[in-house]
Scaffold this motif. Sequence first.
Motif, mmCIF file in Angstrom:
data_model
loop_
_atom_site.group_PDB
_atom_site.id
_atom_site.type_symbol
_atom_site.label_atom_id
_atom_site.label_comp_id
_atom_site.label_asym_id
_atom_site.label_seq_id
_atom_site.Cartn_x
_atom_site.Cartn_y
_atom_site.Cartn_z
ATOM 1 N N HIS A 2 -30.245 -34.872 -87.038
ATOM 2 C CA HIS A 2 -28.972 -34.691 -87.745
ATOM 3 C C HIS A 2 -28.773 -35.800 -88.778
ATOM 4 O O HIS A 2 -28.377 -35.534 -89.914
ATOM 5 C CB HIS A 2 -27.806 -34.664 -86.751
ATOM 6 C CG HIS A 2 -26.463 -34.653 -87.407
ATOM 7 N ND1 HIS A 2 -25.940 -33.523 -88.001
ATOM 8 C CD2 HIS A 2 -25.564 -35.641 -87.597
ATOM 9 C CE1 HIS A 2 -24.764 -33.822 -88.532
ATOM 10 N NE2 HIS A 2 -24.509 -35.099 -88.292
ATOM 11 N N LEU A 3 -29.035 -37.035 -88.383
ATOM 12 C CA LEU A 3 -28.877 -38.161 -89.295
ATOM 13 C C LEU A 3 -29.825 -38.034 -90.489
ATOM 14 O O LEU A 3 -29.425 -38.255 -91.634
ATOM 15 C CB LEU A 3 -29.124 -39.474 -88.556
ATOM 16 C CG LEU A 3 -28.918 -40.757 -89.342
ATOM 17 C CD1 LEU A 3 -27.504 -40.857 -89.906
ATOM 18 C CD2 LEU A 3 -29.212 -41.959 -88.450
ATOM 19 N N GLU A 6 -28.427 -35.482 -92.860
ATOM 20 C CA GLU A 6 -27.265 -36.001 -93.578
ATOM 21 C C GLU A 6 -27.693 -36.976 -94.682
ATOM 22 O O GLU A 6 -27.196 -36.925 -95.810
ATOM 23 C CB GLU A 6 -26.323 -36.694 -92.594
ATOM 24 C CG GLU A 6 -25.032 -37.157 -93.219
ATOM 25 C CD GLU A 6 -24.082 -37.769 -92.194
ATOM 26 O OE1 GLU A 6 -23.230 -38.559 -92.625
ATOM 27 O OE2 GLU A 6 -24.199 -37.479 -90.987
ATOM 28 N N LEU A 7 -28.629 -37.864 -94.367
ATOM 29 C CA LEU A 7 -29.124 -38.822 -95.361
ATOM 30 C C LEU A 7 -29.799 -38.111 -96.529
ATOM 31 O O LEU A 7 -29.599 -38.465 -97.695
ATOM 32 C CB LEU A 7 -30.110 -39.791 -94.708
ATOM 33 C CG LEU A 7 -29.528 -40.747 -93.681
ATOM 34 C CD1 LEU A 7 -30.633 -41.422 -92.895
ATOM 35 C CD2 LEU A 7 -28.622 -41.763 -94.333
ATOM 36 N N ILE A 73 -33.208 -45.670 -93.904
ATOM 37 C CA ILE A 73 -32.677 -44.527 -94.660
ATOM 38 C C ILE A 73 -33.780 -43.892 -95.492
ATOM 39 O O ILE A 73 -33.925 -42.670 -95.527
ATOM 40 C CB ILE A 73 -31.481 -44.969 -95.529
ATOM 41 C CG1 ILE A 73 -30.260 -45.208 -94.647
ATOM 42 C CG2 ILE A 73 -31.175 -43.928 -96.615
ATOM 43 C CD1 ILE A 73 -29.088 -45.861 -95.357
ATOM 44 N N ASP A 77 -35.047 -40.131 -94.848
ATOM 45 C CA ASP A 77 -34.920 -39.206 -95.973
ATOM 46 C C ASP A 77 -36.258 -38.534 -96.259
ATOM 47 O O ASP A 77 -36.332 -37.315 -96.432
ATOM 48 C CB ASP A 77 -34.408 -39.953 -97.206
ATOM 49 C CG ASP A 77 -34.337 -39.065 -98.430
ATOM 50 O OD1 ASP A 77 -33.666 -38.017 -98.367
ATOM 51 O OD2 ASP A 77 -34.961 -39.418 -99.449
ATOM 52 N N GLU A 80 -37.179 -36.021 -93.521
ATOM 53 C CA GLU A 80 -36.427 -34.763 -93.649
ATOM 54 C C GLU A 80 -36.968 -33.936 -94.807
ATOM 55 O O GLU A 80 -37.094 -32.713 -94.700
ATOM 56 C CB GLU A 80 -34.942 -35.055 -93.835
ATOM 57 C CG GLU A 80 -34.090 -33.822 -94.073
ATOM 58 C CD GLU A 80 -34.153 -32.794 -92.956
ATOM 59 O OE1 GLU A 80 -33.909 -31.604 -93.264
ATOM 60 O OE2 GLU A 80 -34.433 -33.138 -91.794
#
Length: 109
Positions: A2-3, A6-7, A73, A77, A80
Amino acid sequence: NHLAKELHANAKEKVWLDKSRAPLEVAALIHSEISEFVEDIRNGLDKAVYSKLDDRGNEKPYGPGIELVAGLIRILDYMEERHWDVEELVSLKMEYNKTREYRHGNKDY
């Protein structure tokens, strides 16, 4: 996961990610964040986070902890973007690490 999602969405929204980045470019960006962490430590910053005002008058966090988070981050990123399952990969690595001997590799750190 999820994180990471979102990032990644935030990076796209802020147009930091308008095209896919090459893996070596991503590695260089992660490395730059780690280098900033090292520089903060060399400059005697010992707390994880400090704050100062940015040019718009908003409080901006900085410090060694923030630089590590900035690297994280960038890593999440990229993961993902590649559709890699972060939770699965972390679990795989953690489970493998549990099988290692004490101080495997006999390193002094």
